[in-house]
Design an enzyme around this catalytic site. Structure first.
Site, PDB file in Angstrom:
ATOM      1  N   ASP A 113     -45.502  68.405  25.334  1.00  0.00           N
ATOM      2  CA  ASP A 113     -45.385  69.313  26.483  1.00  0.00           C
ATOM      3  C   ASP A 113     -43.902  69.646  26.665  1.00  0.00           C
ATOM      4  O   ASP A 113     -43.153  69.598  25.701  1.00  0.00           O
ATOM      5  CB  ASP A 113     -46.033  68.661  27.716  1.00  0.00           C
ATOM      6  CG  ASP A 113     -46.557  69.698  28.694  1.00  0.00           C
ATOM      7  OD1 ASP A 113     -45.759  70.550  29.115  1.00  0.00           O
ATOM      8  OD2 ASP A 113     -47.757  69.694  29.051  1.00  0.00           O
ATOM      9  N   HIS A 133     -42.666  72.136  24.479  1.00  0.00           N
ATOM     10  CA  HIS A 133     -42.828  73.420  25.162  1.00  0.00           C
ATOM     11  C   HIS A 133     -41.514  73.940  25.726  1.00  0.00           C
ATOM     12  O   HIS A 133     -41.507  74.839  26.551  1.00  0.00           O
ATOM     13  CB  HIS A 133     -43.890  73.306  26.257  1.00  0.00           C
ATOM     14  CG  HIS A 133     -45.277  73.077  25.711  1.00  0.00           C
ATOM     15  ND1 HIS A 133     -46.397  72.997  26.505  1.00  0.00           N
ATOM     16  CD2 HIS A 133     -45.712  72.909  24.441  1.00  0.00           C
ATOM     17  CE1 HIS A 133     -47.461  72.785  25.742  1.00  0.00           C
ATOM     18  NE2 HIS A 133     -47.077  72.726  24.488  1.00  0.00           N
TER      19      HIS A 133
END
Ligand SMILES: *[C@@H]1O[C@H](CO)[C@@H](O)[C@H](O)[C@H]1NC(C)=O
Ligand SMILES: *[C@@H]1O[C@H](CO)[C@@H](O)[C@H](O)[C@H]1NC(C)=O
Length: 399
Positions: free
Chosen positions: A225, A248
């Site tokens: 993430d 991310h």
């Protein structure tokens, strides 16, 4: 010889004074008390639950009136969820880890604890070294299978803390977030390494929220993430010299999930290399009403290597279209600078400003931006975004 006498009689009181002086200041100067978890019963073999030994060592360190050190030697120490609770009787506790802390292999044991290793209401903790192995793979598999699973535990968390150092720590395979700084002040994170699979769910590297004066330096983060996520109520955050990927990217957000929400202010993100990440530098808010904001955000000197969305503001975040259809973000975004951002985009649109129709982004400044897609100049797309450019900016701005 006769005149020797007065001299030696003057030495004695001086000596006595020196000794008294030394003893009266010695508590403050003494080496810290050291509490080795092994002497509290911790076992380094990796299969004996050492939770109680860690708690016992903490109880001693926390109630010490002088500086205290908790020492974890080489070896693998199995520990369940632990709350290192304050307030303490001193504000100089060092946790020095040479070995590995191992979360239980059955993810259910700590899966609902929220945080695996948590410092709560403690001022003056320095956490040095060690490997924190969250053994999260079992939980990730459960989440991907669609079965009902616990939400998972953050590996290392600080809540209501002050004057914190986290230095040289390696966090592996957390069930959820790796490190969380929450409701804390004056926190320095450096030389941290985070590693988890690129497809592991919700395994943000470092998350900061409701905190001020946090510095994150010289760290290497690869995870499933956000490498670093910056939540509501973050002020005066400095991030510098980070390698991010997989992951991310570095995100301000998600903001604006709540109607009443503190804003994000004065954030600098400097000298970051993004390698193969989903995003580079991102600001993201829910598409729903909120009084939140993000202002004075500076992204400076970033290198993008095959990044899907190198520069992005997305104010229409609404996972699964739940709780926000037809609504627009109330989050006000202003004074965001992008300076010296270069490299390659993995998609054609390298710059995407998708702002709130109700509260357009204002005061965006771009300077020396050069992003390419397949050796050509990439594209930019703007919705409700305004600002200025200077120097070379490619793709051309769409303000
Ligand atoms: C912004 O934050 C930095 C630390 O990251 C701090 O040194 C600086 O004083 C802050 N600026 C303002 C205007 O508060
Ligand atoms: C932009 O970057 C590309 C790839 O690094 C380079 O070839 C190109 O010359 C740069 N453009 C300018 C105008 O500097």
């Amino acid at each position: 010889m006769a005149h020797d006498k007065p001299t030696s009689s003057a030495v004695l009181p001086l000596l006595a004074f020196t000794i008294l002086f030394f003893f009266s200041i010695s508590p403050a100067m003494a080496a810290p008390m050291t509490y080795n978890v092994v002497s509290f019963g911790a076992k380094p073999g990796g299969d004996t639950d050492s939770t109680r030994a860690f708690l016992a060592a903490w109880a001693r360190a926390c109630s010490s009136t002088g500086p205290a050190t908790i020492y974890v030697p080489l070896g693998r120490f199995l520990v369940g969820s632990v709350v290192f609770r304050g307030p303490c009787k001193n504000n100089a506790i060092t946790v020095r880890v040479d070995g590995t802390l191992l979360a239980p292999s059955d993810y259910r044991v700590i899966g609902n604890a929220g945080i695996w290793l948590m410092f709560d209401h403690v001022d003056g903790v320095s956490f040095y070294g060690g490997v924190l192995d969250g053994q999260g793979a079992g939980l990730w598999a459960c989440k991907k299978s669609g079965r009902s699973c616990p939400s998972g535990a953050t590996t290392l968390g600080f809540t209501y803390c002050k004057d914190i150092v986290v230095n040289g720590v390696t966090s592996l395979n957390s069930q959820m977030y790796h490190i969380v700084i929450d409701r804390s002040e004056n926190v320095k994170v450096q030389g941290v390494m985070v590693s988890a699979a690129g497809n592991s769910p919700n395994t943000d590297g470092i998350h900061v929220q409701l905190s001020s004066s946090v510095t994150i330096l010289n760290s290497n983060i690869g995870t499933g993430d956000d490498c670093i996520s910056i939540g509501p109520g973050t002020n005066n955050l400095w991030i510098e010299n980070i390698a991010c990927g997989p992951g991310h990217g570095i995100s301000v957000g998600s903001l604006g999930k709540e109607l009443q929400e503190p804003g994000v202010q004065n954030v600098t993100v400097k000298t970051v290399t993004f390698t193969g990440t989903e995003n580079g530098v991102r600001i993201k808010s829910w598409g729903r009403p909120s009084n939140g904001f993000a202002r004075n955000i500076h992204f400076q000197n970033a290198k993008m290597m095959n990044v899907r969305n190198p520069i992005v503001i997305d104010q229409n975040y609404c996972p699964e279209e739940k709780g926000c259809p037809g609504q627009v973000s109330g989050v006000k975004i202003s004074d965001v600078t992008y300076e010296d951002i270069h490299g390659t985009s993995a998609t054609e649109v390298a710059v995407k400003f998708n702002c709130s129709p109700k509260y357009p982004c204002i005061g965006i400044r771009m300077e020396d931006v050069n992003l390419t897609y397949e050796n050509k100049v990439a594209e930019a797309s703007c919705n409700h975004a305004g600002g200025i450019t200077s120097g070379l900016v490619q793709p051309n701005s769409c303000f």
